[in-house]
Each structure stands twice: as C-alpha cells, then as structure tokens.
Design a protein around this motif. Structure first.
Motif, PDB file in Angstrom:
ATOM      1  N   LEU A 179       0.427  -1.084  -0.597  1.00  0.00           N
ATOM      2  CA  LEU A 179      -0.011  -0.311  -0.282  1.00  0.00           C
ATOM      3  C   LEU A 179       0.925   1.275  -0.501  1.00  0.00           C
ATOM      4  O   LEU A 179       0.882   2.072  -0.321  1.00  0.00           O
ATOM      5  N   CYS A 205       0.896   3.958  -3.524  1.00  0.00           N
ATOM      6  CA  CYS A 205       0.494   5.382  -3.086  1.00  0.00           C
ATOM      7  C   CYS A 205       2.508   6.113  -3.507  1.00  0.00           C
ATOM      8  O   CYS A 205       2.142   7.364  -4.406  1.00  0.00           O
ATOM      9  N   GLN A 206       3.018   5.880  -3.334  1.00  0.00           N
ATOM     10  CA  GLN A 206       4.349   6.378  -3.773  1.00  0.00           C
ATOM     11  C   GLN A 206       4.001   6.418  -4.857  1.00  0.00           C
ATOM     12  O   GLN A 206       4.906   7.485  -4.975  1.00  0.00           O
ATOM     13  N   LYS A 252       1.921   8.991  -6.735  1.00  0.00           N
ATOM     14  CA  LYS A 252       1.921  10.455  -5.903  1.00  0.00           C
ATOM     15  C   LYS A 252       0.750  10.644  -5.193  1.00  0.00           C
ATOM     16  O   LYS A 252       0.260  11.845  -5.582  1.00  0.00           O
ATOM     17  N   ILE A 253       0.217   9.645  -4.492  1.00  0.00           N
ATOM     18  CA  ILE A 253      -1.282   9.430  -3.896  1.00  0.00           C
ATOM     19  C   ILE A 253      -0.686  10.157  -2.594  1.00  0.00           C
ATOM     20  O   ILE A 253      -0.326   9.269  -1.754  1.00  0.00           O
ATOM     21  N   MET A 267      -0.673  10.014   1.384  1.00  0.00           N
ATOM     22  CA  MET A 267      -1.838   8.798   2.671  1.00  0.00           C
ATOM     23  C   MET A 267      -1.368   8.887   4.194  1.00  0.00           C
ATOM     24  O   MET A 267      -0.736   9.468   4.322  1.00  0.00           O
TER      25      MET A 267
END
Length: 69
Positions: A4, A8-9, A12-13, A15
């Motif tokens: 997860l 995300c990394q 580029k989301i 977290m």
C-alpha cells in the motif's frame, strides 16, 4: 502494508500517517488511549484515528473525546 505504501508513492497519492502497526487483539481501553492521545507532528491533536485491518476488509474510527476542548 508495504504494498500500500509503495502504491501510494508510485502514484504520488498522499497517505495518512501510520500511527502504529501490530497484530491484534487490542483492548477497548488501548483503542481509547490511542484515539485520545494522538498528536500530529505540528502539535495539533488528532480528531481521532482510523483502525484498519491489514488481512481483512474492515475499519473503524475512534474519536478523540477531548478534541476541540
């Protein structure tokens, strides 16, 4: 959990911060203590914390009873 974080990394989301990680069971007193004592890096108390299962499909939010006081 690592998958997860990596997803995300890569996308580029943003977290949410991971406050702690571990293996169950956890008592209601410990849940309350975590929710009521979590403070962000900037010194602001958290409104609450979300508990999420890594191995199954459930989550819940425990509200900081002192938030806003």
């Amino acid at each position: 959990l690592g998958a997860l974080v990596g997803l995300c990394q890569n996308l580029k989301i943003p977290m949410a911060a991971i406050i702690c990680s571990g293996h169950g069971p956890i008592s209601s007193d410990t849940i309350r203590e975590i929710a009521d004592s979590t403070i962000y890096a900037d010194g602001v108390p958290a409104e609450g914390v979300v508990f999420r299962s890594i191995n199954s499909n459930w989550s819940f939010k425990a509200i900081n009873l002192g938030y806003g006081n």
